[in-house]
Design a protein around this motif. Structure first.
Motif, PDB file in Angstrom:
ATOM      1  N   ARG A 157      43.083  -7.716  15.504  1.00 61.63           N
ATOM      2  CA  ARG A 157      44.107  -8.545  14.632  1.00 61.63           C
ATOM      3  C   ARG A 157      43.583  -9.353  13.775  1.00 61.63           C
ATOM      4  O   ARG A 157      42.489  -9.761  13.656  1.00 61.63           O
ATOM      5  CB  ARG A 157      45.018  -9.443  15.793  1.00 61.63           C
ATOM      6  N   TYR A 160      45.259 -10.461   6.114  1.00 65.13           N
ATOM      7  CA  TYR A 160      44.996  -9.730   5.240  1.00 65.13           C
ATOM      8  C   TYR A 160      45.264 -10.086   3.804  1.00 65.13           C
ATOM      9  O   TYR A 160      46.508 -10.314   3.732  1.00 65.13           O
ATOM     10  CB  TYR A 160      45.529  -8.201   5.516  1.00 65.13           C
ATOM     11  N   ARG A 171      48.116  -8.718  11.141  1.00 65.31           N
ATOM     12  CA  ARG A 171      48.198  -7.378  11.399  1.00 65.31           C
ATOM     13  C   ARG A 171      47.585  -7.023  12.702  1.00 65.31           C
ATOM     14  O   ARG A 171      46.568  -7.605  12.998  1.00 65.31           O
ATOM     15  CB  ARG A 171      47.451  -6.672  10.352  1.00 65.31           C
ATOM     16  N   ASP A 191      48.151   1.274  12.210  1.00 64.27           N
ATOM     17  CA  ASP A 191      49.011   0.223  12.224  1.00 64.27           C
ATOM     18  C   ASP A 191      49.904   0.179  13.311  1.00 64.27           C
ATOM     19  O   ASP A 191      50.782   1.053  13.287  1.00 64.27           O
ATOM     20  CB  ASP A 191      49.613  -0.078  10.765  1.00 64.27           C
ATOM     21  N   ARG A 194      53.649  -0.773  11.849  1.00 62.36           N
ATOM     22  CA  ARG A 194      54.061   0.281  10.833  1.00 62.36           C
ATOM     23  C   ARG A 194      54.084   1.733  11.159  1.00 62.36           C
ATOM     24  O   ARG A 194      54.411   2.530  10.607  1.00 62.36           O
ATOM     25  CB  ARG A 194      53.223   0.117   9.396  1.00 62.36           C
TER      26      ARG A 194
END
Length: 325
Positions: A157, A160, A171, A191, A194
């Motif tokens: 984690r 960013y 993230r 990811d 995503r």
């Protein structure tokens, strides 16, 4: 050098070249008895070298990692290779210049004179492309944190980018590879939010501690990490399964191949005769390819494809308009 000291150095060199050494084989290589090998191993242990022994009729020895770093022994080629690598450390994109300089000084001090002369004669100047911004350096502690998560296969984690908002969720990724591309460090990761492969600049990552649960590694995209990264930075379609430039054309330049070749990074140039050469080159777009070919300041014959010819025509109209003010 006393015979015993020379034998200890030879023993240490052998232990550093492979993981496990049978005692009988060490005795044969050193031309001594197994009892002498046992005594020499005990002497090395007293000097701080962590050597473990395996029991049994074919017992052997292993040089294992310890809590302290004992003196290291390098042959001539290893010492020169290490010095050259430390000279080039500033070009790696990692913020280790000071540590590399101190390490080089330490290594040089213990080198024999014949090697010091060779190293002192090595003068390296690292030249980086001019830029309007200072080069981004990834700190060694950051690289070690990311690398540890990759090795442990633990979810990472992180915040960013410098503009990350305080309330923005971090993230969450499955880190797969820490890699370098043209002087910068990147993390290749899956990811989780995503549902896609992403590349992150390491110098923009601020890790959150602790790391998350372990994960099962996925197959590398395109079957090969190097191919995927080259395709990603070239703008190629990942589904195409190739790292080739998305736009590739062929032209004939009215220049000798020798005048063109020094300015090519990955193109193919072929001599056709006096003052002419065939050039195959790629780019991220047809306009970018046409504009890039114009830098050679020579007459150009387009062999193909039609998209490259169309790009030249559009650029010609655009440049003509610009010339008229």
């Amino acid at each position: 050098m006393p015979k015993t000291s020379a034998r200890l150095l030879s023993l240490l060199t052998l232990l550093q070249t492979r993981r496990d050494w049978p005692g009988a084989l060490l005795a044969e290589r050193l031309d001594v008895s197994p009892r002498t090998v046992r005594r020499d191993v005990d002497r090395l242990r007293e000097l701080g070298y962590p050597i473990t022994a395996a029991k049994g009729p074919d017992g052997g020895y292993r040089l294992t990692p310890g809590t302290d770093l004992p003196p290291l022994l390098f042959d001539d080629d290893q010492a020169v290779a290490l010095a050259i690598a430390l000279h080039h450390a500033t070009a790696t994109g990692a913020d280790i210049a000071e540590g590399a300089a101190r390490a080089l000084t330490t290594v040089r001090q213990v080198m024999p004179a014949r090697l010091r002369h060779r190293i002192d004669a090595l003068h390296v100047t690292t030249v980086e492309p001019p830029t309007t911004r200072p080069p981004a350096r990834a700190g060694s502690a950051l690289l070690m944190t990311i690398s540890a998560a990759v090795h442990a296969r633990e979810i990472l984690r992180f915040d960013y980018g410098p503009g990350t908002e305080d309330d923005a969720p971090p993230r969450r990724v499955e880190p797969h590879h820490l890699l370098t591309w043209r002087g910068r460090w990147y993390l290749l990761a899956w990811d989780l939010d995503r549902h896609d492969w992403r590349t992150f600049r390491a110098d923009r990552i601020t890790p959150k501690i602790p790391t998350g649960p372990r994960f099962t590694p996925r197959e590398p995209p395109m079957g090969d990490v190097a191919t995927f990264i080259a395709a990603r930075f070239r703008g190629s379609d990942p589904d195409a399964g190739t790292a080739d430039w998305p736009c590739q054309g062929e032209v004939i330049l009215h220049l000798p191949a020798a005048d063109v070749a020094p300015y090519l990074r990955d193109g193919i140039v072929e001599e056709l005769g006096p003052g002419r050469c065939r050039l195959v080159l790629g780019s991220w777009s047809w306009h970018g390819l046409a504009a890039g070919l114009g830098r050679f300041d020579a007459d150009i014959e387009v062999v193909g494809p039609p998209e490259l010819r169309d790009a030249f025509e559009r650029l010609a109209r655009r440049y003509a308009k610009a010339a008229l003010g």
